[in-house]
Scaffold this active site. Structure first.
Site, PDB file in Angstrom:
ATOM      1  N   GLU A   1      37.514  17.801   6.754  1.00  0.00           N
ATOM      2  CA  GLU A   1      36.577  17.471   5.676  1.00  0.00           C
ATOM      3  C   GLU A   1      36.453  15.959   5.679  1.00  0.00           C
ATOM      4  OE1 GLU A   1      35.220  19.565   3.034  1.00  0.00           O
ATOM      5  OE2 GLU A   1      35.755  21.356   4.178  1.00  0.00           O
TER       6      GLU A   1
ATOM      7  N   CYS B   1      33.492  11.497  -1.126  1.00  0.00           N
ATOM      8  CA  CYS B   1      32.844  11.826   0.146  1.00  0.00           C
ATOM      9  C   CYS B   1      31.417  12.328  -0.040  1.00  0.00           C
ATOM     10  CB  CYS B   1      33.664  12.869   0.884  1.00  0.00           C
ATOM     11  SG  CYS B   1      34.088  14.280  -0.157  1.00  0.00           S
TER      12      CYS B   1
END
Lengths: 488, 486
Positions: free
Chosen positions: A220, A255
């Protein structure tokens, strides 16, 4: 025991840790429904009873406002836990699969089984959530887990180490604290799966280490998440959502935070006006003093961000903000317009409270801009224009996408959360977490009737003909073949 | 090779450009390519059989059964399912999220690399190509150089039947492979052995390229005792078909060795011997009832497995080797030493060790003390044993009372775990393996939870807590000032 904690965690320690956990796993400790439920209940209890400690640690590490900490970390973790508790029985059940003519007569199913001993490497911006969420998935899937929290959020790292030891089964769930040396020692071991959240640079290191042992990985990562803003919107709502997704989310250190905005030259002034107004509504006239905004996590990142701002060609494009306070590690929400493409701020993931706005002649050009960069974790579009929405979905590739909002898709547990290309591989959340830590084993049950002699040698032309009818899907031929009318 | 390398970058750029133009995303393009494959398989059938006979000495019935037939089935499935596979899948949302909508949208990855193997050179090349094309990608296929006739036929026919600007075959060996691995791909699909699998995965890490690895392992066949002779004959055929009938044992899912209870072993051996003679005849090489060994290197490797004197002495059937014709007879061994290479390395040839155990249940521990295999086969009617195998062992797949045939099933995933690989394909799993599932959430600009935004206060916190736990009543109370944040 203070003495043990002071011992250096090296390759040997890592090897013996894996050996121990493998022993627990092989003994079948983690496989039962009862064990998994007990651990998940333990996590639920832990979050309930220690909510205050968690929020305090988040404030210590990131100056995270209480509401933000609650909503984005505590609540999300609890939700993931509750969902797993509710659905586990269902997730663990084998999935029946249809079978076709080619394997008749047979029945088939897909059985979920744990991978074994897995490593979860977490990060610093949502240090509690991004540790607990994958760990919940790993446990739900029946694995033994080692969690390595980020040392850049030390209060949470220590808290996780303490809490997991107190509330969960230490024979199969462990926390290893530390930095590069400890992570490297862990990465040398053979894991059955590695789940990594962090940067593409370290993602490569993790994947290369995993390659030696043929270990599957979920990465991720991040990217520059673009926000395309059309003139055809309710501007105030759109701007509020952009601000919430950027500055109310760990101050841009996420993110999936909006990284940069693209809009038309005509619309830009209006957008900037509303941004200015709403920013003041949210954070007041002096945002650096606002308690409602997280700080930059460390001196290193603070210096990185100020360097982005101070580059030539960049500093003169600031139109809002730009103020900074090194003592408090705070930077005011900063907006820039039309920064040249070859500057660092336009090339690397910002991960901070700086928002460049790029203007284009017409909005379709924004697709080229986005596609010229690597695939981001998320892409956002604010527009009521149905055709533009359709084109956006069809032409932009990103991990996930949101139309007319930011960030929120993270909260939908029925959607897979993950990247593509440079933003990562694999996904999780909800059942996807369970799946990502499982092996889906295909099981085929064959009967003893309906055998076709055509399968076996000695081979003859007649058999070939028979085989062809069997794979043709032609019902009549198949029936005749099975009844033995096409003999060899 | 210099030519290939010189043209490599421009060739790849052309493939990327085809993808960028959006051509490969269109359903019509994907359908036309799949139809092209179907035509290729039909029109080139004779040449395919010839190539497989040249490369591996396969009988055309075996070639049809294992490669042409399964490929035809897969292309037909992809054609009839394409619309369904390409459509978005709606995702459930809680009522509190109304009026948002959520869906998962399948999109292609871009330019993908498929590296194939030599034992089923058409099947293992085109099966993944079907998935890659159905998913809308541009493709480079690198067939194995160890099956040169097949590789050459693929290189000749693919450009004729498919869009050569979006699907390309690049022939070559390890050197070409290395060059290809240095390029940036959006996905790599590799079929082969674990050693090269590691090299592929390490190269992929440089670009964060996702990978599917279809590797191998020692696939065990657990043989329980059968009382009915009807059943016995049927399963013996399936066992032998799953070993000698599968490219002479050179298949990742071929039965590697048998585990049987020691009391039943003599009976099993007799059955195997007599059925082997019946199925493969006196001269299997001439009748092509069994394929030959791919090349001298593998022939010598297999010969070496038998050279160990303690292994030699355990041969109970066959053992004949014809080096000139690269042919090894169907060979059965009884209890070769467990430490010998024949029991530690993947055999990948027509040598079938039988290992005896005190109880058939001991097979579980035997299997668990070894790396995870691509497939476990169990021949039994004992339901308890079946359940135990499923829950107490781990493998890519488990098949009861047959072998190899799971390859032809397209509703269950085909792939490994641990040393036997990761990722999967066949049927829709092929489509999925070359797809990115993009999550899309659509929100309305009309409704808003104003308490989402700073400045924060206790009131907003209380509201948020209620909303997040879908506690509508509590929400109302807070709103009316009747409940405070605790």
């Amino acid at each position: 025991m203070p003495d043990e904690k002071k011992k250096v965690f090296d390759v040997e320690s890592a090897a013996s840790l894996v050996k121990e956990l493998r022993g627990s796993f092989n003994a079948g400790k983690t496989k039962s429904y009862e064990w998994r439920i007990a651990q998940l209940k333990g996590i639920e209890k832990m979050i309930d009873e220690r909510e205050k400690d968690i929020i305090e640690a988040l404030h210590e590490d990131l100056s995270k406002p209480e509401l933000e900490a609650f909503v984005s970390e505590v609540s999300m973790s609890k939700g993931a836990c509750k969902l797993a508790l509710k659905e586990l029985g269902h997730w663990m059940k084998p999935e029946k699969a249809k079978t076709s003519m080619t394997t008749y007569p047979s029945s088939a199913e897909i059985v979920s089984e744990p991978l074994g001993v897995v490593l979860v490497i977490s990060t610093w911006n949502y240090p509690f959530l991004l540790s607990i969420d994958p760990v919940i998935g790993a446990i739900a899937a029946g694995n033994a887990v080692v969690l390595k929290p980020s040392e850049i959020a030390p209060a949470i790292s220590t808290l996780l180490s303490k809490l997991l030891e107190e509330y969960l089964d230490n024979s199969s769930i462990r926390v290893v604290e530390g930095a590069v040396a400890e992570t490297t020692a862990l990465l040398e071991q053979k894991w059955d799966k590695i789940f990594y959240t962090g940067s593409p640079r370290v993602g490569r290191i993790v994947m290369a280490a995993a390659a030696k042992h043929l270990t599957p990985v979920t990465l991720e990562l991040g990217g520059k998440c673009p926000v395309v803003v059309d003139s055809n919107v309710n501007l105030q709502v759109a701007v509020r959502r952009i601000i919430a997704g950027k500055w109310a989310c760990n101050n841009g250190q996420a993110c999936i935070a909006p990284d940069y905005v693209i809009t038309t030259k005509d619309f830009a002034p209006k957008l900037i006006d509303v941004l200015r107004h709403e920013l003041e509504e949210f954070f007041g006239k002096n945002p650096i003093e606002s308690e409602d905004m997280s700080r930059i996590v460390s001196v290193q990142h603070f210096k990185r961000l100020t360097r982005l701002l101070d580059e030539d060609e960049v500093s003169d494009k600031i139109i809002i903000g730009g103020q900074r306070d090194e003592n408090q590690l705070k930077i005011a929400p900063t907006i820039l317009v039309d920064v040249p493409e070859d500057t660092e701020i336009m090339k690397e993931e910002i991960f901070g409270p700086l928002l460049p706005i790029l203007t284009v002649e017409n909005l379709e050009e924004s697709f080229d801009v986005i596609n010229s960069k690597s695939k981001p974790l998320a892409a956002y579009l604010f527009s009521e224009n149905k055709q533009l929405q359709k084109d956006f979905v069809n032409n932009i590739s990103s991990g996930g996408m949101l139309i007319n909002d930011t960030i929120l898709h993270l909260t939908v547990s029925s959607l897979p959360f993950g990247g593509v290309g440079e933003s990562g591989m694999g996904s999780y959340h909800g059942k996807f977490s369970f799946d990502t830590f499982s092996h889906k084993k295909a099981v085929l049950y064959r009967g003893f009737t309906g055998e076709s002699p055509a399968r076996y040698p000695p081979y003859t032309p007649g058999k070939l003909k028979l085989l062809k009818t069997l794979t043709s899907g032609n019902i009549v031929s198949i029936l005749l073949a099975l009844l033995g009318f096409s003999k060899d | 090779m210099a030519e290939i390398v010189k043209h490599l970058e421009p060739d790849l750029e052309e493939l990327r450009e085809s993808y960028r133009s959006g051509k490969t995303k269109e359903a019509s393009w994907r359908k036309s390519q799949l139809k092209g494959l179907l035509t290729l398989l039909k029109e080139q059938e004779k040449d395919i059989f010839k190539a497989l006979e040249q490369d591996l000495g396969k009988h055309y019935a075996e070639s049809y059964r294992d490669e042409v037939g399964t490929l035809t089935k897969s292309v037909n499935l992809a054609l009839s399912s394409l619309k369904d596979w390409m459509s978005s899948r709606k995702a459930k949302l809680p009522i509190a999220a109304f009026p948002s909508t959520a869906e998962v949208f399948p999109e292609p990855l871009g330019l993908v690399l498929i590296i194939s193997s030599w034992n089923f050179p058409f099947g293992l090349s085109l099966e993944p190509v079907i998935g890659a094309i159905a998913a809308g990608n541009s493709v480079v296929l690198k067939p194995s150089e160890l099956a040169p006739a097949s590789s050459s036929l693929l290189a000749k026919t693919i450009p004729t039947y498919l869009d050569k600007k979006a699907v390309k075959v690049i022939e070559g060996g390890a050197a070409i492979g290395e060059h290809l691995l240095r390029c940036k791909w959006d996905k790599i699909f590799f079929t082969g052995n674990a050693r090269v699998g590691r090299i592929v995965l390490t190269a992929a890490a440089n670009y964060l390229t996702p990978v599917t690895l279809e590797l191998g392992g020692k696939c065990p066949a657990i043989f329980d005792s059968f009382s009915s002779s009807w059943d016995k004959e049927m399963v013996i055929k399936r066992v032998l078909g799953g070993k000698f009938g599968a490219c002479a044992g050179q298949a990742c899912i071929a039965i590697d060795y048998i585990l049987v209870q020691e009391g039943f072993a003599p009976t099993l051996l007799e059955l195997l011997r007599s059925m082997t003679k019946k199925m493969f005849g006196e001269n299997p090489r001439e009748t092509k009832s069994m394929a030959r060994i791919i090349n001298k290197q593998h022939f010598l490797r297999l010969k070496n497995l038998l050279d160990d004197p303690s292994v030699q002495s355990s041969i109970v059937h066959g053992g004949g080797m014809d080096e000139d014709n690269l042919f090894i007879e169907p060979t059965i061994l009884m209890n070769p030493p467990l430490k010998a290479s024949i029991m530690t390395d993947e055999i990948f040839g027509p040598l079938l060790p039988i290992i005896t155990l005190k109880k058939i249940e001991d097979s579980i521990e035997f299997i668990n003390s070894r790396p995870k295999a691509l497939a476990i086969y169990v021949f039994t009617k004992n339901e308890t044993l079946k359940r135990r195998i499923i829950s107490e062992t781990s493998s890519g797949s488990v098949t009861f009372n047959d072998a190899i045939i799971q390859y032809a099933a397209d509703t269950i995933p085909f792939g490994g775990v641990g040393e036997s690989g990761f990722g999967r394909y066949h049927g829709k799993f092929s489509f999925d393996t070359f797809t990115h599932e993009k999550a899309i959430l659509r929100r309305s600009l009309l409704t808003e939870f104003w308490f989402r935004f700073p400045p924060w206060n206790d009131f907003k916190l209380a509201l948020t807590k209620s909303a997040y736990s879908f506690d509508y009543f509590g929400f109302l109370l807070v709103l009316l000032g009747l409940k405070k944040n605790s």
